[in-house]
Design a protein around this motif. Structure first.
Motif, mmCIF file in Angstrom:
data_model
loop_
_atom_site.group_PDB
_atom_site.id
_atom_site.type_symbol
_atom_site.label_atom_id
_atom_site.label_comp_id
_atom_site.label_asym_id
_atom_site.label_seq_id
_atom_site.Cartn_x
_atom_site.Cartn_y
_atom_site.Cartn_z
ATOM 1 N N LEU A 101 55.897 26.967 47.506
ATOM 2 C CA LEU A 101 55.432 28.250 48.118
ATOM 3 C C LEU A 101 54.320 28.738 46.869
ATOM 4 N N TYR A 102 54.436 28.518 45.696
ATOM 5 C CA TYR A 102 53.506 29.004 44.829
ATOM 6 C C TYR A 102 52.212 27.874 44.977
ATOM 7 N N VAL A 103 52.391 26.648 45.305
ATOM 8 C CA VAL A 103 51.323 25.795 45.492
ATOM 9 C C VAL A 103 50.418 26.343 46.754
ATOM 10 N N LEU A 104 51.316 26.761 48.053
ATOM 11 C CA LEU A 104 50.669 27.282 48.994
ATOM 12 C C LEU A 104 49.990 28.517 49.107
ATOM 13 N N ASN A 105 50.468 29.442 48.288
ATOM 14 C CA ASN A 105 50.322 30.925 48.358
ATOM 15 C C ASN A 105 49.523 31.595 46.968
ATOM 16 N N GLY A 106 49.997 30.662 45.737
ATOM 17 C CA GLY A 106 49.582 31.355 44.560
ATOM 18 C C GLY A 106 48.130 30.905 43.997
ATOM 19 N N VAL A 107 47.711 31.719 43.101
ATOM 20 C CA VAL A 107 46.321 31.604 42.552
ATOM 21 C C VAL A 107 46.332 31.598 41.283
ATOM 22 N N PRO A 108 46.883 30.477 40.700
ATOM 23 C CA PRO A 108 47.044 30.361 39.131
ATOM 24 C C PRO A 108 45.928 30.675 38.191
ATOM 25 N N GLY A 109 44.577 30.504 39.098
ATOM 26 C CA GLY A 109 43.487 30.392 38.194
ATOM 27 C C GLY A 109 42.698 31.755 38.265
ATOM 28 N N MET A 110 43.380 32.567 38.872
ATOM 29 C CA MET A 110 42.747 34.253 39.043
ATOM 30 C C MET A 110 42.824 34.651 37.827
ATOM 31 N N PRO A 111 41.723 35.262 37.416
ATOM 32 C CA PRO A 111 41.640 36.067 35.937
ATOM 33 C C PRO A 111 42.067 37.479 36.196
ATOM 34 N N SER A 112 42.336 38.054 35.170
ATOM 35 C CA SER A 112 42.908 39.332 35.091
ATOM 36 C C SER A 112 41.635 40.208 35.018
ATOM 37 N N ALA A 113 41.908 41.489 35.646
ATOM 38 C CA ALA A 113 40.614 42.366 35.660
ATOM 39 C C ALA A 113 39.964 42.722 34.151
ATOM 40 N N THR A 114 38.609 42.817 33.908
ATOM 41 C CA THR A 114 38.143 42.892 32.730
ATOM 42 C C THR A 114 38.408 44.618 32.684
ATOM 43 N N PHE A 115 37.769 45.073 31.310
ATOM 44 C CA PHE A 115 37.695 46.290 31.213
ATOM 45 C C PHE A 115 36.578 46.861 31.827
ATOM 46 N N ALA A 116 35.243 46.219 31.952
ATOM 47 C CA ALA A 116 34.341 46.784 32.813
ATOM 48 C C ALA A 116 34.810 46.883 34.312
ATOM 49 N N GLU A 117 35.382 46.087 34.922
ATOM 50 C CA GLU A 117 36.157 46.184 36.447
ATOM 51 C C GLU A 117 36.924 47.247 36.451
ATOM 52 N N ARG A 118 37.689 47.459 35.265
ATOM 53 C CA ARG A 118 38.631 48.581 35.561
ATOM 54 C C ARG A 118 37.909 49.898 35.298
ATOM 55 N N SER A 119 36.967 50.067 34.529
ATOM 56 C CA SER A 119 35.895 51.060 34.439
ATOM 57 C C SER A 119 35.388 51.527 35.684
ATOM 58 N N ASP A 120 34.766 50.364 36.192
ATOM 59 C CA ASP A 120 34.067 50.595 37.458
ATOM 60 C C ASP A 120 35.041 51.354 38.644
ATOM 61 N N ALA A 121 36.240 50.711 38.670
ATOM 62 C CA ALA A 121 37.150 51.076 39.692
ATOM 63 C C ALA A 121 37.418 52.516 39.473
ATOM 64 N N ALA A 122 37.747 52.889 38.191
ATOM 65 C CA ALA A 122 37.875 54.483 37.839
ATOM 66 C C ALA A 122 36.854 55.122 38.296
ATOM 67 N N ALA A 123 35.562 54.852 37.904
ATOM 68 C CA ALA A 123 34.588 55.716 38.056
ATOM 69 C C ALA A 123 34.343 55.836 39.991
ATOM 70 N N ARG A 124 34.224 54.519 40.363
ATOM 71 C CA ARG A 124 34.311 54.718 41.854
ATOM 72 C C ARG A 124 35.661 55.779 42.706
ATOM 73 N N ASP A 125 36.519 55.840 41.965
ATOM 74 C CA ASP A 125 37.666 56.753 42.433
ATOM 75 C C ASP A 125 36.956 58.161 41.941
ATOM 76 N N GLU A 126 36.597 58.403 40.893
ATOM 77 C CA GLU A 126 36.136 59.652 40.266
ATOM 78 C C GLU A 126 35.019 60.242 41.499
ATOM 79 N N ARG A 127 34.135 59.406 41.930
ATOM 80 C CA ARG A 127 32.908 59.699 42.823
ATOM 81 C C ARG A 127 33.537 59.900 44.019
ATOM 82 N N LEU A 128 34.442 59.452 44.573
ATOM 83 C CA LEU A 128 35.467 59.493 45.841
ATOM 84 C C LEU A 128 35.918 61.033 45.986
ATOM 85 N N LEU A 129 36.577 61.240 44.729
ATOM 86 C CA LEU A 129 37.363 62.411 44.544
ATOM 87 C C LEU A 129 36.319 63.725 44.426
#
Length: 262
Positions: A101-129
């Motif tokens: 199941l992991y071979v079929l559906n898993g993505v072991p090489g996917m990196p975690s979200a960087t600080f810049a990506e999390r900051s961009d997501a928070a800024a995007r949420d702030e703009r929407l609000l």
């Protein structure tokens, strides 16, 4: 590295099962404990007779009863073969299925979200609000659409850990008309953000508009307790309990709160 960690965790999870297969526990019949208990009782009867606590007649009667119960214990049955098959299947099949199941559906090489990506997501949420806030401000305060929008705003801000913004959204809802449930939410947000004086002042104005609302009355005592005024909190909760129905499900909780007051 990810694969090695996953393999190590799987091995740790399966070690107890493998140990059971390698060193199975000795099989005991269900009557073994009963027979051991009756043998201990017979030994105790012998001690009581030797110490003079039982005469011969009483000893004989008690011994006969214990022996009768021992004879009633069923004899041990031979262990059935094949009991290890499900364990072996689990030890082999479960890891294989998980790996597939992991071979079929898993993505072991996917990196975690960087600080810049999390900051961009928070800024995007702030703009929407901010856009939502601007639209809601332009709506009539008492309209159903404005009320629903401010409710969504309040929930979003509370989930983001911003109680001040959530309190402002509840205030906007109350501008369209008093609602004791919304008032209770606003008071709770003020208490959670440790604005105890503001919460006490707000509740003093809200309670005359809904004198029988249990939530507002409880929060009034809670705000006093959190502000370091246990006597005022005790008075508020005592009055609440005095007017409560006998089968009120929240009475025990309020009583425990009162008992915890200094």
């Amino acid at each position: 590295m990810t694969w090695l960690l996953a393999a190590a965790l799987a091995l740790a999870a399966l070690l107890p099962l493998a140990w059971t297969l390698w060193r199975p526990a000795p099989v005991q019949d269900r009557g073994a404990a009963d027979r051991a208990l009756y043998r201990a009782q017979i030994a105790e009867l012998e001690r009581d007779r030797s110490m003079g606590r039982l005469d011969e007649a009483a000893h004989a009667a008690a011994l006969l009863e214990v022996q009768r119960r021992m004879l009633a214990v069923p004899e041990p049955r031979p262990a059935r073969s094949g009991g290890r098959a499900p364990l072996v299947a689990g030890l082999v099949f479960v890891p294989a299925l998980a790996f597939g199941l992991y071979v079929l559906n898993g993505v072991p090489g996917m990196p975690s979200a960087t600080f810049a990506e999390r900051s961009d997501a928070a800024a995007r949420d702030e703009r929407l609000l901010a856009q939502l806030r601007a639209r809601l401000t332009a709506m009539p305060p008492g309209s159903p659409a404005a009320r629903q929008g401010w409710l969504l705003m309040a929930d979003a801000q509370r989930n983001r850990g911003k109680p001040a913004e959530a309190a402002a959204a509840y205030v906007e809802i109350l501008r369209g008309g008093f609602d004791p449930e919304i008032a209770a939410q606003l008071a709770q947000v003020l208490i959670e953000s440790r604005q105890f004086d503001q919460a006490i002042a707000f509740l003093a104005d809200a309670l005359p508009l809904a004198p029988g609302h249990v939530g507002l009355r409880f929060l009034s005592g809670l705000a006093e307790a959190q502000a370091g005024r246990p006597e005022q909190a005790r008075a508020a909760w005592t009055a609440l309990l005095a007017s409560a129905p006998e089968d009120a499900p929240w009475k025990t909780m309020v009583q425990r709160r009162m008992e915890a007051l200094p």
